[in-house]
Design a protein around this motif. Structure first.
Motif, short mmCIF file in Angstrom:
data_model
loop_
_atom_site.label_atom_id
_atom_site.label_comp_id
_atom_site.label_asym_id
_atom_site.label_seq_id
_atom_site.Cartn_x
_atom_site.Cartn_y
_atom_site.Cartn_z
N UNK B 13 1.03 12.26 0.14
CA UNK B 13 2.22 11.54 0.54
C UNK B 13 3.02 11.11 -0.69
N UNK B 16 6.61 10.15 -0.41
CA UNK B 16 6.83 8.89 0.29
C UNK B 16 6.52 7.72 -0.64
N UNK B 17 5.44 7.90 -1.38
CA UNK B 17 4.99 6.81 -2.22
C UNK B 17 6.06 6.44 -3.23
N UNK B 19 9.03 6.10 -2.99
CA UNK B 19 10.05 5.18 -2.48
C UNK B 19 9.71 3.73 -2.78
N UNK B 20 8.44 3.46 -2.95
CA UNK B 20 8.05 2.08 -3.19
C UNK B 20 7.88 1.34 -1.89
N UNK B 21 7.46 0.11 -1.99
CA UNK B 21 7.04 -0.59 -0.79
C UNK B 21 8.15 -1.21 0.01
N UNK B 22 9.39 -0.99 -0.40
CA UNK B 22 10.47 -1.46 0.45
C UNK B 22 10.69 -0.51 1.61
N UNK B 23 9.91 0.52 1.64
CA UNK B 23 10.09 1.52 2.68
C UNK B 23 11.40 2.26 2.47
N UNK B 109 4.17 2.45 -6.88
CA UNK B 109 4.38 1.97 -5.52
C UNK B 109 4.96 0.56 -5.54
#
Lengths: 553, 212
Positions: B13, B16-17, B19-23, B109
């Motif tokens: 992933x 996706x990762x 992008x960081x944790x802000x989704x 992340x």
């Protein structure tokens, strides 16, 4: 008991030089070992059942133990990275300064160590692995020698301990002190080669090789769970890769897993221990876990330190009891989870050994922990919202009181059983303890140990080993197994759907014991609905996923 | 940093990762939460294991100090509202990362999309200072250009064991355009200053971050 009593003569000098705190840990450890010695003696001479004095002594010792622990904690201002809260503290290296040349190291009952194919030290349960490079190199040499000569991996070795001229490389040095002659167990060495790593167990606990192998396997799974199979690639790049850097801080976790191989019933018998809970309430809780659907969530769990309250999972997410144990143990061991919401990678080795999943962990009450397993690394905030939903559900008065009651009262206690099923206070009933193992669900129901008559650690250990032996040894398909040993009797009733293991006092006669077992099995069977935990499916809510899909586009 | 293994899990992933944790929803810089209206400042703490990142956060958020250290696993999340001198309030969303080597590959992340970072070292350990320099380089290379970095020397109460001089750290911080603070989670010395110094950069940052 003083240190010098427990230690061999030679080691006393070094002992005195050490830090007092460490010394306390050593004393505790030696005491445990000493207890093992006594256990063996008791088994040998066939000591009759525990007398009231013995039970009282046991309780007094437990109290002392608790006192000492609390003292240790209050004195524990040392901020080294591996020592932490109470549970974790049990599993710091008990002998950080020992190495394989010391008699005290050789005297330890169960060693486990791990080294790489290049003979590089990776982990040792006792002692400083860095100081034992030569020892590991020698062990690696033996393995390659056997491999070259017979084209076969070295599986196990047994060494005679009693004879003075035994040929085992781990044979204890002859010692004039008769107390230090050690327990009568034969020395067993088991080797488990897994990719670039070799796992070794050297034990004199008299556990059968299959059990030790099972424990080594669990340790291997714990390694995978920390680092995944990806570690093999690192070794492929460089054979002399130093893995210890990546394991920094995991010592207590690895040691706790070794400890659980002897002490945790779910590990010993291979199952999950659910919290007994009225089925209606359990269903409601499951609905709240299902209600907050977040895309890519594979599993939601609610559990306490030793029991699982509810699991709701996707069908494709296979969660076996071993993975579940590794996960709950991981959460239980790391006190940092109690401080705040956390998000961490975790590998479930039986599900997929080569990838991490991402786990959201948060305690919703002091004892109850909520976890979401997600396949997405960026799902934290959605999961945190889901947690708020679950938390508010659990705060509803009816739910809260129901759950608190279930947590507080151990309905499985022998005292709570009907008279005919062996219920009653200590002394009134011959039944001491039991385990009901449901084969279909792989779940086990059992009262917590620790209350009289099973108050002492050595007594508990013997009962656990008894259960283990009953479950692993072949009895030629016998459905009722019977074993009288020292102060107690263990009976195992094996049936198609469930196994029942029960511990009785030593004077119980076979007829009444079997009668109690039958009644007990019937009683639990009739209450299964509110005792066992069905596994709830987590269904994907199409509406939510559609919205989520739009959001990601 | 040979944490190949943790990459194994991330590879799948990987995109996706990143992008960081802000989704991926909020841009770099301070985001404004849809519901509360209070500006949120995503902040990350990085540094070697055992330098006291969690202790600093706990001191800041709860005003506590717990001498029995608890090793952080993965990353811990805490949020804390802070009143700014201009009488507005912002909410610090703090990612307290684990310092161990095996978690190093997960750091992106947490720092992607972060508007501030505190890189923590232990003034009694040269090694942790070297690690801090490593984090500075990684952030300069991979993090957002506007990220505000504060270099924090923790355990300033252990002056007698000092191994990293304040001058050396200060010079390094100035070279790299960072603030430098020496603090102690134990005595609470300078802890709020870390966050104030980040807050001092906030108005500019919020204005820049918002239009996206």
């Amino acid at each position: 008991m003083t240190v010098s009593e427990a230690e061999g003569e030679g080691a006393v000098g070094e002992e005195q030089k050490r830090e007092p705190e460490e010394l306390a840990a050593r004393v505790a450890e030696e005491e445990e070992e000493d207890a093992d010695v006594r256990e063996a003696e008791m088994a040998d001479t066939g000591t009759p059942r525990l007398t009231r004095e013995e039970v009282e002594q046991g309780i007094a010792r437990m109290d002392q133990h608790v006192d000492r622990e609390s003292r240790d904690q209050s004195a524990g201002t040392d901020a080294s990275s591996s020592s932490g809260g109470s549970y974790q503290k049990q599993f710091v290296n008990k002998a950080p300064n020992e190495d394989s040349t010391m008699p005290s190291w050789r005297r330890r009952k169960k060693h486990m160590f791990v080294f790489s194919n290049a003979g590089k030290p990776v982990f040792s349960r006792y002692g400083d692995e860095q100081m034992m490079s030569t020892f590991f190199a020698a062990a690696q040499a033996i393995i390659s020698f056997v491999g070259d000569k017979w084209g076969d991996g070295l599986l196990s070795m047994e060494g005679g301990l009693r004879g003075p001229g035994g040929g085992s490389p781990w044979k204890r040095k002859a010692n004039r002190d008769s107390r230090a002659q050690g327990p009568p167990g034969k020395l067993k060495a088991l080797f488990l080669e897994k990719g670039p790593l070799t796992f070794v167990c050297v034990s004199r606990t008299d556990e059968p090789a299959s059990v030790l192998r099972h424990q080594l396997d669990l340790l291997h799974s714990q390694f995978i769970s920390i680092l995944t199979l990806g570690i093999e690639r690192a070794f492929a790049r460089s054979a002399s890769f130093d893995m210890r850097k990546l394991l920094n801080g995991t010592g207590p976790l690895l040691r706790s897993v070794i400890h659980s191989g002897t002490w945790d019933l779910p590990v010993v018998l291979g199952g999950v221990a659910p919290l007994p809970l009225e089925i209606g309430l359990r269903k409601q809780i499951a609905q709240s876990l299902q209600g907050c659907f977040v895309p890519d969530v594979m599993c939601s769990l609610l559990f306490t330190a030793d029991r699982v309250i509810c699991i709701s999972k996707r069908k494709r997410f296979k969660l076996n009891h071993k993975d579940l144990f590794l996960f709950t143990n991981f959460v239980r061991l790391n006190d940092s989870f109690k401080q705040s919401e956390s998000f961490t990678p975790f590998c479930f080795p039986s599900f997929n050994p080569s990838a991490f999943l991402y786990v959201y962990v948060s305690y919703v009450t002091e004892d109850v922990c909520l976890a979401f397993v997600s396949g997405r690394a960026d799902s934290f905030h959605e999961l945190a919202e889901a947690k708020v939903f679950v938390e508010s559900f659990l705060r509803q008065p009816t739910v809260r009181t129901g759950l608190e009651q279930a947590l507080r009262e151990d309905t499985l206690k022998v005292r709570e059983l009907p008279m005919s099923a062996g219920g009653g206070f200590v002394g009134e009933t011959p039944l001491w303890h039991y385990v009901y193992y449901h084969k279909g669900l792989q779940q086990l129901l059992s009262p917590r140990m620790g209350a009289p008559p099973l108050a002492t650690r050595e007594c508990q250990k013997r009962v656990l080993r008894g259960y283990q032996e009953m479950s692993t040894a072949s009895y030629d398909g016998m459905t009722v197994r019977w074993r009288r040993s020292g102060s107690f009797t263990i009976i195992a009733c094996i049936s198609l759907d469930f196994d029942l293991y029960a511990t009785f006092d030593s004077i119980v006669d076979a007829g009444s014991a079997v009668r109690i077992c039958n009644q007990l099995a019937q009683y639990i069977h009739s209450k299964e609905r509110d005792l066992l935990m069905p596994v709830f499916q987590l269904k994907s809510n199409t509406r939510t996923t559609a919205a989520a899909r739009r959001a990601t586009l | 940093m040979g944490c190949a293994n943790s990459k194994a899990g991330q590879a799948r992933q990987g995109t996706k990762a990143v992008k960081g944790l802000d989704g991926g929803s909020s841009a770099s810089g301070g985001g404004r939460s849809a519901a509360g209206g209070m500006p949120r400042i995503k902040m990350v703490l990085l540094g070697d294991s055992g330098v006291g990142k969690s202790c600093l956060v706990l001191r800041f958020v709860r005003g506590q100090f717990d001498p029995s250290s608890k090793v952080t696993v993965g990353a811990a999340f805490m949020s804390h509202p802070v009143a700014l001198p201009d009488s507005s309030t912002v909410k610090f969303e703090i990612w307290d990362t684990a310092g161990q080597e095996r978690y190093a590959s997960l750091a992106p992340l947490y720092y992607r999309g972060a508007s501030a970072a505190a890189i923590v070292y232990d003034i009694t350990s040269k090694e942790s200072f070297a690690k801090a320099k490593h984090w500075v380089k990684e952030l300069q290379k991979n993090a957002s250009q506007e990220i505000v970095i504060v270099l924090v020397g923790n355990k300033s109460d252990l002056e007698q064991d000092r191994d990293v001089s304040a001058e050396e750290a200060k010079a390094y911080a100035e070279e790299n355009g960072m603030e430098h603070v020496e603090a102690s989670a134990k005595t609470a010395h300078n802890v709020s200053e870390i966050f104030e110094s980040i807050a001092a950069h906030l108005p500019r940052m919020l204005n820049q971050g918002e239009p996206k």
